[in-house]
Scaffold this active site. Structure first.
Site, PDB file in Angstrom:
ATOM      1  N   GLY A   6       0.844  -1.186   0.000  1.00 17.70           N
ATOM      2  CA  GLY A   6       0.000   0.000   0.000  1.00 17.70           C
ATOM      3  C   GLY A   6       0.879   1.234   0.000  1.00 17.70           C
ATOM      4  O   GLY A   6       2.005   1.218  -0.503  1.00 17.70           O
ATOM      5  N   CYS A   7       0.393   2.298   0.589  1.00 15.02           N
ATOM      6  CA  CYS A   7       1.130   3.558   0.628  1.00 15.02           C
ATOM      7  C   CYS A   7       2.520   3.339   1.221  1.00 15.02           C
ATOM      8  O   CYS A   7       2.659   2.859   2.339  1.00 15.02           O
ATOM      9  CB  CYS A   7       0.372   4.576   1.466  1.00 15.02           C
ATOM     10  SG  CYS A   7       1.251   6.125   1.652  1.00 15.02           S
ATOM     11  N   PHE A   8       3.533   3.715   0.475  1.00 12.76           N
ATOM     12  CA  PHE A   8       4.894   3.462   0.956  1.00 12.76           C
ATOM     13  C   PHE A   8       5.252   4.294   2.175  1.00 12.76           C
ATOM     14  O   PHE A   8       6.150   3.942   2.914  1.00 12.76           O
ATOM     15  CB  PHE A   8       5.950   3.569  -0.130  1.00 12.76           C
ATOM     16  CG  PHE A   8       5.899   4.764  -1.049  1.00 12.76           C
ATOM     17  CD1 PHE A   8       5.489   6.017  -0.651  1.00 12.76           C
ATOM     18  CD2 PHE A   8       6.304   4.606  -2.364  1.00 12.76           C
ATOM     19  CE1 PHE A   8       5.469   7.096  -1.510  1.00 12.76           C
ATOM     20  CE2 PHE A   8       6.310   5.678  -3.251  1.00 12.76           C
ATOM     21  CZ  PHE A   8       5.887   6.929  -2.812  1.00 12.76           C
TER      22      PHE A   8
END
Length: 186
Positions: free
Chosen positions: A20-22
């Protein structure tokens, strides 16, 4: 001297994960001794040197990912895999938490046959003994070119702690991880 430097290089391994969002995938690894570096970036796509805007457009095939450099004498790849599993929802095929789309899906990218075998064993162990009733959909894929993200994405949780904290909670990630993993970590 040159021999010593090449000897040290052999003691460093790289692991690559999409979760997902890094922004939310850097901090979990930074806590551990033996983790030398965690870089936010993009992998798995077909466009060289993609920008954040290109990846978010869902046209490049890239995942938001992190590349973890670690010393296997201090922390093992199976331990790194455990950190990954406990940072994501591996049952969600459509993205992660508030972030939807292919660039936010989970994946493990292996850099060797040994990593592939260990990742598969870890996935099976997590499926059998982990907190999930549904099947784990996280694929295990061969590593591809990794492109570091723009500088403002690197170590985002340190540079923008208030925004990061609101996002971590607001996206639903914090609550999910608390419900599914806290009892296993005590």
């Amino acid at each position: 001297m040159e021999n010593s430097a090449s000897q040290d290089k052999k003691e460093v391994e790289v692991a690559t994960f999409a979760g997902g969002c890094f922004w939310c995938m850097v901090k979990p690894f930074h806590k551990y001794e033996g983790v030398l570096e965690v870089v936010s970036g993009y992998t798995g796509g077909h466009v060289p040197n993609p920008t954040y805007e290109q990846v978010c457009s869902e046209t490049t095939g890239h995942y938001e990912a992190v590349q973890v450099t670690f010393d296997p004498r201090i922390i093992s790849y199976p331990e790194i895999l455990d950190i990954f599993w406990q940072s994501v929802d591996p049952t969600d095929a459509g993205g992660q938490f508030g972030d939807r789309g292919s660039s936010y899906k989970t994946a493990i990218f292996y850099h060797s046959e040994k990593q592939q075998e260990q990742a598969q064993a870890s996935k099976e162990k997590t499926q059998q003994s982990g907190p999930f009733q549904m099947p784990l959909v996280t694929p295990i894929l061969p590593a591809q070119e990794f492109y570091p993200a723009e500088e403002y994405h690197q170590d985002y949780y340190k540079k923008n702690p208030s925004h990061y904290g609101r996002y971590f909670v607001g996206s639903g990630r914090a609550g999910f991880l608390e419900r599914h993993w806290k009892k296993n970590q005590e």
